[in-house]
Write a protein that holds these residues in place. Structure first.
Motif, PDB file in Angstrom:
ATOM      1  N   ALA A  17      27.873 -67.230 -10.144  1.00 47.62           N
ATOM      2  CA  ALA A  17      28.996 -68.093 -10.525  1.00 47.62           C
ATOM      3  C   ALA A  17      28.777 -68.609 -11.938  1.00 47.62           C
ATOM      4  O   ALA A  17      27.737 -69.201 -12.236  1.00 47.62           O
TER       5      ALA A  17
ATOM      6  N   TRP B  35      33.092 -65.315 -12.315  1.00 53.61           N
ATOM      7  CA  TRP B  35      31.947 -64.708 -11.649  1.00 53.61           C
ATOM      8  C   TRP B  35      31.490 -63.452 -12.389  1.00 53.61           C
ATOM      9  O   TRP B  35      32.247 -62.847 -13.139  1.00 53.61           O
TER      10      TRP B  35
ATOM     11  N   TYR C 211      24.592 -69.933 -11.460  1.00 49.26           N
ATOM     12  CA  TYR C 211      24.287 -70.223 -10.064  1.00 49.26           C
ATOM     13  C   TYR C 211      24.390 -68.934  -9.261  1.00 49.26           C
ATOM     14  O   TYR C 211      25.461 -68.325  -9.193  1.00 49.26           O
TER      15      TYR C 211
ATOM     16  N   TYR D 134      31.227 -75.337   0.851  1.00 42.68           N
ATOM     17  CA  TYR D 134      30.338 -74.443   0.110  1.00 42.68           C
ATOM     18  C   TYR D 134      29.810 -75.081  -1.177  1.00 42.68           C
ATOM     19  O   TYR D 134      28.653 -74.881  -1.547  1.00 42.68           O
ATOM     20  N   VAL D 135      30.666 -75.840  -1.874  1.00 38.76           N
ATOM     21  CA  VAL D 135      30.305 -76.280  -3.226  1.00 38.76           C
ATOM     22  C   VAL D 135      30.164 -77.787  -3.365  1.00 38.76           C
ATOM     23  O   VAL D 135      29.773 -78.264  -4.430  1.00 38.76           O
TER      24      VAL D 135
ATOM     25  N   ALA E 272      25.025 -67.122  -6.239  1.00 36.90           N
ATOM     26  CA  ALA E 272      25.729 -67.462  -5.009  1.00 36.90           C
ATOM     27  C   ALA E 272      25.345 -66.551  -3.860  1.00 36.90           C
ATOM     28  O   ALA E 272      25.296 -66.975  -2.703  1.00 36.90           O
TER      29      ALA E 272
ATOM     30  N   ALA F  42      27.700 -69.812  -1.164  1.00 35.95           N
ATOM     31  CA  ALA F  42      28.832 -70.185  -1.998  1.00 35.95           C
ATOM     32  C   ALA F  42      30.081 -69.489  -1.510  1.00 35.95           C
ATOM     33  O   ALA F  42      30.052 -68.678  -0.583  1.00 35.95           O
TER      34      ALA F  42
ATOM     35  N   ILE G 169      31.619 -73.576 -11.065  1.00 35.78           N
ATOM     36  CA  ILE G 169      31.758 -73.906  -9.657  1.00 35.78           C
ATOM     37  C   ILE G 169      33.103 -74.584  -9.440  1.00 35.78           C
ATOM     38  O   ILE G 169      33.368 -75.644 -10.006  1.00 35.78           O
TER      39      ILE G 169
END
Length: 387
Positions: free
Chosen positions: A146, A78, A158, A220-221, A160, A19, A149
């Motif tokens: 995360a 985060w 999530y 990344y996402v 990361a 991520a 996102i």
């Protein structure tokens, strides 16, 4: 310094690194003594000097975080978590290619860290102090999580990036209790984990020599968002969502209306799947002064004057018929994306019906269509996004 650093065996196991933010350095085994034998009498009732040493035993620990995307991000989305606690990162922007360090702060100050690590001097805005968790020298797992996102709320956390340290003996890195404030150089004699290395390295916070590659945020996402496309909104993701999920083109067939005196003015417009497009169905004009219904410009003005809010919505949709649309809307029908009729309201030309509401609370997340039939038989449509 009587210090055994890694014991018999220390394994560092990366958990995940996929991520936009990632952990790039962890310094968990400082020169301060961490181990406390609760059965040792002096520890049960320590004198002021011993108490101070015990209180400081996690000083200097840090977790370094790097923004490997091409986009500035807010840390408030985060959190960091270890085996015993978690810490929600503050409302603070981390720029593309920038580091922050999250630092143990079990001292009375909160500004000690640059005195230990010269690479952080003059970078106070990149140092975050916290008391929520402390790192163990032996077995320890650290996760960067995360909470959403790329600005979109997600249903579950999530992970990361993360690390897991496993040590096979009971060596807790006991030191002689050095005064690290007076002798910060002793921190450079202790090694720990850094991104890009297979062996322990001397600490180098905010100044890594090996960096993760900077990539576009979507690299990344993107896959995560597409797998959870129901969280996307109508903004920058709309085009990507349509291209990704709706790549089939359905042609249409149509018949122009016969405007003769005996034709009745009927017409049809269907796509090849047999779906009727009601907005293009022609009906005899009932609007004085017009021979073929409202013009395209008039239809656009009427559509604009019909307001749906909030949109997107979790439940209630408020309908307001304003301005030029008042007296011209006859009825409303709300359909699901599969064509199911969910709501009908007629006789909307009365002022008492210019404002009303309906609910999508029991419907699944998705796109819904509101068809407003006008007094000419023409239809204007508006989309509603249901979270």
């Amino acid at each position: 310094m009587n210090k055994k650093l890694f014991g018999v065996l220390l394994m560092v196991i990366p958990v995940l690194s996929s991520a936009q933010l990632m952990i790039t350095e962890v310094y968990r085994d400082t020169p301060y003594s961490e181990y406390i034998d609760v059965n040792y009498a002096p520890y049960q009732n320590p004198n002021p000097d011993l108490y101070e040493k015990l209180r400081k035993r996690h000083r200097g620990e840090f977790v370094e975080i790097f923004n490997a995307s091409d986009t500035d991000l807010n840390l408030k989305d985060w959190k960091l978590r270890d085996d015993e606690g978690s810490f929600d990162l503050p409302d603070k922007i981390i720029k593309s290619g920038q580091f922050v360090v999250v630092v143990a702060n079990n001292n009375t100050g909160g500004d000690y860290f640059p005195g230990f690590f010269s690479t952080t001097q003059g970078k106070d805005n990149q140092i975050i102090y916290q008391n929520a968790f402390k790192l163990n020298n032996a077995n320890e797992s650290i996760s960067l999580i995360a909470k959403n996102i790329a600005g979109h709320n997600i249903l579950q956390e999530y992970v990361a990036s993360g690390l897991s340290f496993q040590q096979e003996n009971n060596n807790f890195g006991i030191s002689a209790g050095f005064d690290a404030v007076a002798n910060p150089s002793i921190f450079y004699e202790v090694k720990d984990w850094q991104y890009g290395y297979n062996t322990p390295q001397f600490p180098n916070p905010l100044n890594a020599t090996i960096l993760p590659p900077i990539k576009p945020l979507n690299d990344y996402v993107g896959d995560i968002l597409y797998q959870n496309y129901d969280i996307l909104t109508w903004d920058v993701n709309a085009e990507n969502l349509i291209n990704n999920k709706c790549d089939t083109y359905i042609a249409s067939v149509a018949q122009s209306s016969n405007t003769g005196t005996t034709s009745g003015g009927k017409s049809f417009n269907y796509d090849l799947a047999g779906n009727s497009t009601a907005a293009n169905v022609y009906s005899p004009n009932t609007n004085p002064g017009s021979s073929s219904g409202y013009s395209a410009d008039e239809l656009e003005q009427i559509k604009t004057a019909i307001q749906l809010s909030p949109n997107p919505t979790y439940d209630i949709v408020n309908v307001s018929i304003t301005g030029i649309a008042q007296g011209k809307v006859s009825s409303l029908q709300v359909f699901s994306s599969l064509g199911a009729l969910l709501f009908t309201k007629n006789n909307l030309q009365n002022p008492s019906d210019f404002n009303f509401s309906f609910s999508l609370g029991n419907q699944i997340t998705g796109v819904y269509v509101a068809n407003f039939t006008l007094n000419t038989g023409q239809v204007v449509s508006k989309n509603i996004l249901k979270y």
